[in-house]
Design a protein around this motif. Structure first.
Motif, PDB file in Angstrom:
ATOM      1  N   GLY A   1     111.269 152.679  60.764  1.00  0.00           N
ATOM      2  CA  GLY A   1     110.301 152.050  59.884  1.00  0.00           C
ATOM      3  C   GLY A   1     109.085 152.958  59.799  1.00  0.00           C
ATOM      4  O   GLY A   1     108.983 153.959  60.520  1.00  0.00           O
ATOM      5  N   VAL A   2     108.152 152.626  58.944  1.00  0.00           N
ATOM      6  CA  VAL A   2     106.926 153.416  58.801  1.00  0.00           C
ATOM      7  C   VAL A   2     105.743 152.446  58.735  1.00  0.00           C
ATOM      8  O   VAL A   2     105.826 151.394  58.088  1.00  0.00           O
ATOM      9  N   THR A   3     104.663 152.820  59.405  1.00  0.00           N
ATOM     10  CA  THR A   3     103.429 152.038  59.398  1.00  0.00           C
ATOM     11  C   THR A   3     102.398 152.756  58.531  1.00  0.00           C
ATOM     12  O   THR A   3     102.168 153.956  58.714  1.00  0.00           O
ATOM     13  N   VAL A   4     101.786 152.029  57.609  1.00  0.00           N
ATOM     14  CA  VAL A   4     100.701 152.568  56.784  1.00  0.00           C
ATOM     15  C   VAL A   4      99.470 151.705  57.040  1.00  0.00           C
ATOM     16  O   VAL A   4      99.493 150.498  56.815  1.00  0.00           O
ATOM     17  N   GLN A   5      98.399 152.330  57.533  1.00  0.00           N
ATOM     18  CA  GLN A   5      97.183 151.610  57.922  1.00  0.00           C
ATOM     19  C   GLN A   5      95.950 152.272  57.343  1.00  0.00           C
ATOM     20  O   GLN A   5      95.888 153.505  57.226  1.00  0.00           O
ATOM     21  N   LEU A   6      94.966 151.446  57.043  1.00  0.00           N
ATOM     22  CA  LEU A   6      93.652 151.975  56.676  1.00  0.00           C
ATOM     23  C   LEU A   6      93.184 152.952  57.748  1.00  0.00           C
ATOM     24  O   LEU A   6      93.257 152.668  58.940  1.00  0.00           O
ATOM     25  N   MET A   7      92.726 154.120  57.332  1.00  0.00           N
ATOM     26  CA  MET A   7      92.287 155.142  58.260  1.00  0.00           C
ATOM     27  C   MET A   7      90.981 154.739  58.928  1.00  0.00           C
ATOM     28  O   MET A   7      90.000 154.412  58.254  1.00  0.00           O
ATOM     29  N   ALA A   8      90.967 154.735  60.250  1.00  0.00           N
ATOM     30  CA  ALA A   8      89.736 154.461  60.990  1.00  0.00           C
ATOM     31  C   ALA A   8      88.953 155.766  61.122  1.00  0.00           C
ATOM     32  O   ALA A   8      89.429 156.726  61.740  1.00  0.00           O
TER      33      ALA A   8
ATOM     34  N   LEU B   1      97.496 161.793  58.842  1.00  0.00           N
ATOM     35  CA  LEU B   1      96.193 161.155  58.780  1.00  0.00           C
ATOM     36  C   LEU B   1      95.447 161.546  57.511  1.00  0.00           C
ATOM     37  O   LEU B   1      95.683 162.611  56.937  1.00  0.00           O
ATOM     38  N   TRP B   2      94.535 160.672  57.087  1.00  0.00           N
ATOM     39  CA  TRP B   2      93.693 160.905  55.921  1.00  0.00           C
ATOM     40  C   TRP B   2      94.527 161.165  54.660  1.00  0.00           C
ATOM     41  O   TRP B   2      94.230 162.056  53.868  1.00  0.00           O
ATOM     42  N   VAL B   3      95.580 160.382  54.507  1.00  0.00           N
ATOM     43  CA  VAL B   3      96.431 160.483  53.316  1.00  0.00           C
ATOM     44  C   VAL B   3      95.829 159.594  52.233  1.00  0.00           C
ATOM     45  O   VAL B   3      95.534 158.420  52.469  1.00  0.00           O
ATOM     46  N   GLN B   4      95.658 160.128  51.045  1.00  0.00           N
ATOM     47  CA  GLN B   4      95.051 159.333  49.970  1.00  0.00           C
ATOM     48  C   GLN B   4      95.768 159.603  48.658  1.00  0.00           C
ATOM     49  O   GLN B   4      96.092 160.749  48.328  1.00  0.00           O
ATOM     50  N   GLY B   5      96.022 158.525  47.905  1.00  0.00           N
ATOM     51  CA  GLY B   5      96.754 158.605  46.654  1.00  0.00           C
ATOM     52  C   GLY B   5      98.183 158.130  46.851  1.00  0.00           C
ATOM     53  O   GLY B   5      98.822 158.445  47.854  1.00  0.00           O
ATOM     54  N   ALA B   6      98.686 157.366  45.873  1.00  0.00           N
ATOM     55  CA  ALA B   6     100.017 156.776  46.020  1.00  0.00           C
ATOM     56  C   ALA B   6     101.098 157.837  46.184  1.00  0.00           C
ATOM     57  O   ALA B   6     102.019 157.688  47.003  1.00  0.00           O
ATOM     58  N   ASP B   7     101.029 158.912  45.412  1.00  0.00           N
ATOM     59  CA  ASP B   7     102.050 159.964  45.519  1.00  0.00           C
ATOM     60  C   ASP B   7     102.020 160.614  46.901  1.00  0.00           C
ATOM     61  O   ASP B   7     103.071 160.901  47.482  1.00  0.00           O
ATOM     62  N   ALA B   8     100.808 160.834  47.429  1.00  0.00           N
ATOM     63  CA  ALA B   8     100.689 161.463  48.743  1.00  0.00           C
ATOM     64  C   ALA B   8     101.223 160.541  49.839  1.00  0.00           C
ATOM     65  O   ALA B   8     101.851 161.002  50.800  1.00  0.00           O
ATOM     66  N   VAL B   9     100.985 159.230  49.702  1.00  0.00           N
ATOM     67  CA  VAL B   9     101.504 158.280  50.693  1.00  0.00           C
ATOM     68  C   VAL B   9     103.027 158.285  50.669  1.00  0.00           C
ATOM     69  O   VAL B   9     103.678 158.322  51.727  1.00  0.00           O
ATOM     70  N   CYS B  10     103.619 158.266  49.485  1.00  0.00           N
ATOM     71  CA  CYS B  10     105.084 158.295  49.385  1.00  0.00           C
ATOM     72  C   CYS B  10     105.646 159.590  49.973  1.00  0.00           C
ATOM     73  O   CYS B  10     106.687 159.576  50.647  1.00  0.00           O
ATOM     74  N   ALA B  11     104.958 160.701  49.744  1.00  0.00           N
ATOM     75  CA  ALA B  11     105.411 161.971  50.315  1.00  0.00           C
ATOM     76  C   ALA B  11     105.335 161.946  51.835  1.00  0.00           C
ATOM     77  O   ALA B  11     106.229 162.452  52.533  1.00  0.00           O
ATOM     78  N   ALA B  12     104.275 161.324  52.383  1.00  0.00           N
ATOM     79  CA  ALA B  12     104.137 161.231  53.838  1.00  0.00           C
ATOM     80  C   ALA B  12     105.227 160.350  54.437  1.00  0.00           C
ATOM     81  O   ALA B  12     105.717 160.614  55.538  1.00  0.00           O
ATOM     82  N   VAL B  13     105.606 159.284  53.728  1.00  0.00           N
ATOM     83  CA  VAL B  13     106.712 158.440  54.199  1.00  0.00           C
ATOM     84  C   VAL B  13     107.998 159.263  54.275  1.00  0.00           C
ATOM     85  O   VAL B  13     108.731 159.192  55.263  1.00  0.00           O
ATOM     86  N   ARG B  14     108.265 160.052  53.238  1.00  0.00           N
ATOM     87  CA  ARG B  14     109.461 160.908  53.267  1.00  0.00           C
ATOM     88  C   ARG B  14     109.423 161.857  54.460  1.00  0.00           C
ATOM     89  O   ARG B  14     110.442 162.093  55.125  1.00  0.00           O
ATOM     90  N   ASP B  15     108.256 162.414  54.728  1.00  0.00           N
ATOM     91  CA  ASP B  15     108.138 163.349  55.849  1.00  0.00           C
ATOM     92  C   ASP B  15     108.346 162.634  57.187  1.00  0.00           C
ATOM     93  O   ASP B  15     108.918 163.211  58.123  1.00  0.00           O
ATOM     94  N   CYS B  16     107.879 161.379  57.298  1.00  0.00           N
ATOM     95  CA  CYS B  16     108.152 160.602  58.511  1.00  0.00           C
ATOM     96  C   CYS B  16     109.653 160.408  58.688  1.00  0.00           C
ATOM     97  O   CYS B  16     110.194 160.591  59.784  1.00  0.00           O
ATOM     98  N   TRP B  17     110.332 160.028  57.612  1.00  0.00           N
ATOM     99  CA  TRP B  17     111.789 159.866  57.682  1.00  0.00           C
ATOM    100  C   TRP B  17     112.452 161.158  58.167  1.00  0.00           C
ATOM    101  O   TRP B  17     113.314 161.147  59.036  1.00  0.00           O
ATOM    102  N   ALA B  18     112.010 162.272  57.604  1.00  0.00           N
ATOM    103  CA  ALA B  18     112.620 163.560  57.953  1.00  0.00           C
ATOM    104  C   ALA B  18     112.401 163.909  59.414  1.00  0.00           C
ATOM    105  O   ALA B  18     113.223 164.612  60.025  1.00  0.00           O
ATOM    106  N   SER B  19     111.319 163.400  60.017  1.00  0.00           N
ATOM    107  CA  SER B  19     111.014 163.766  61.398  1.00  0.00           C
ATOM    108  C   SER B  19     111.973 163.146  62.409  1.00  0.00           C
ATOM    109  O   SER B  19     111.946 163.507  63.584  1.00  0.00           O
ATOM    110  N   LEU B  20     112.839 162.226  61.962  1.00  0.00           N
ATOM    111  CA  LEU B  20     113.901 161.744  62.853  1.00  0.00           C
ATOM    112  C   LEU B  20     114.779 162.890  63.330  1.00  0.00           C
ATOM    113  O   LEU B  20     115.393 162.808  64.396  1.00  0.00           O
ATOM    114  N   ALA B  21     114.822 163.953  62.531  1.00  0.00           N
ATOM    115  CA  ALA B  21     115.656 165.102  62.882  1.00  0.00           C
ATOM    116  C   ALA B  21     114.886 166.189  63.618  1.00  0.00           C
ATOM    117  O   ALA B  21     115.442 167.266  63.875  1.00  0.00           O
TER     118      ALA B  21
END
Length: 289
Positions: A128-135, A88-108
């Motif tokens: 898959g990964v969902t990226v949404q505007l933070m409410a 949550l509260w991920v901001q910046g393109a690099d941080a979003v890409c890093a969070a996607v990688r971490d989601c992938w890793a959580s399969l394990a």
């Protein structure tokens, strides 16, 4: 394309984009309010993160939630809720890409691996990964379009707490509880919980001022609005739904997720990991269900 706007996704896309992203697309199609965003397909790889960065910039580079959308997730038979990672509260393109990688890793994650084994899910897991505007939630919670204990289809069960849902998922507060008749709109049960802490912007944890701790998060008008949206969602999907929702600090209501109420043998439910578990416990069901 490995990245598609949530508004373009439908149930048929769940096989590639996962249940969460596909369900959000269905909600948007039904004109249910959903924070904008995009889904990343399970076929995506590291090289496709340039596409993710572009889609994020097209949103205006806001703070976003980056959430797992595993294949087979949020079906009527299985739910991976809480077993794979959300950021949550991920901001910046690099941080979003890093969070996607971490989601992938959580399969394990050990919990996710054990759950797939218990459910007899074979083959290579995919996500898959969902990226949404933070409410920026002033109030949030979960609702079921049936009684989660008895299965009574004539009621909607709602819980609510101040701020982001982290306090409920983490078992840090006792949320307000409501059961409302779909037929008459009558509030059949109302219990106001002691909500001692809340999570605000940036995920910051703070104490709730004493004068708000035992004040209802929802008035009758807001509760009726939630129940009406729940009924619309149930009609759209044609089945009982488990729905995550939030009211932002501007007073706007959003649906963050909807999935079928999962029918599982009691011994197979992962313990204490998701908002579903907390709601089930709140309304009298075993938290290990």
């Amino acid at each position: 394309m490995h990245v598609r706007p949530l508004a373009d996704l439908r149930a048929a896309d769940a096989a590639l984009f996962g249940g969460k992203s596909a369900s959000l697309g269905e909600l948007i199609a039904a004109e249910i309010p959903v924070p904008p965003g995009f889904g990343l397909s399970s076929a995506a790889a590291e090289a496709d993160l340039d596409e993710v960065a572009d889609a994020y910039r097209a949103l205006g580079e806001p703070a976003v939630a980056v959430r797992s959308s595993a294949l087979g997730e949020d079906s009527a038979e299985t739910t991976f809720a809480g077993l794979q990672d959300t950021y949550l509260w991920v901001q910046g393109a690099d941080a979003v890409c890093a969070a996607v990688r971490d989601c992938w890793a959580s399969l394990a994650n050990p919990e996710a691996v054990a759950y797939r084994e218990r459910m007899g899910i074979e083959g290579k897991p995919a996500m898959g990964v969902t990226v949404q505007l933070m409410a920026d939630a002033a109030v949030s919670g979960v609702m079921f379009t049936c009684n989660p204990v008895s299965g009574d289809p004539s009621t909607v069960a709602v819980n609510a707490s101040w701020g982001l849902g982290l306090s409920v998922v983490g078992g840090e507060v006792t949320p307000d509880e409501y059961r409302v008749s779909k037929v008459t709109g009558e509030v059949l049960h109302r219990a106001i919980g002691p909500k001692l802490i809340e999570y605000g912007p940036g995920g910051e944890r703070s104490d709730v001022p004493p004068e708000r701790q035992e004040v209802a998060c929802l008035d009758d008008e807001r509760l009726a609005e939630l129940v009406e949206v729940a009924r619309r969602i149930e009609r759209h999907f044609g089945s009982h739904q488990d729905i995550e929702w939030a009211i932002d600090r501007g007073g706007e209501l959003f649906m963050l997720q909807s999935r079928p109420v999962t029918v599982l043998a009691r011994a197979e439910r992962p313990a204490g990991k998701s908002a579903i578990d907390l709601v089930m416990g709140t309304f009298g069901a075993n938290k290990k269900d």
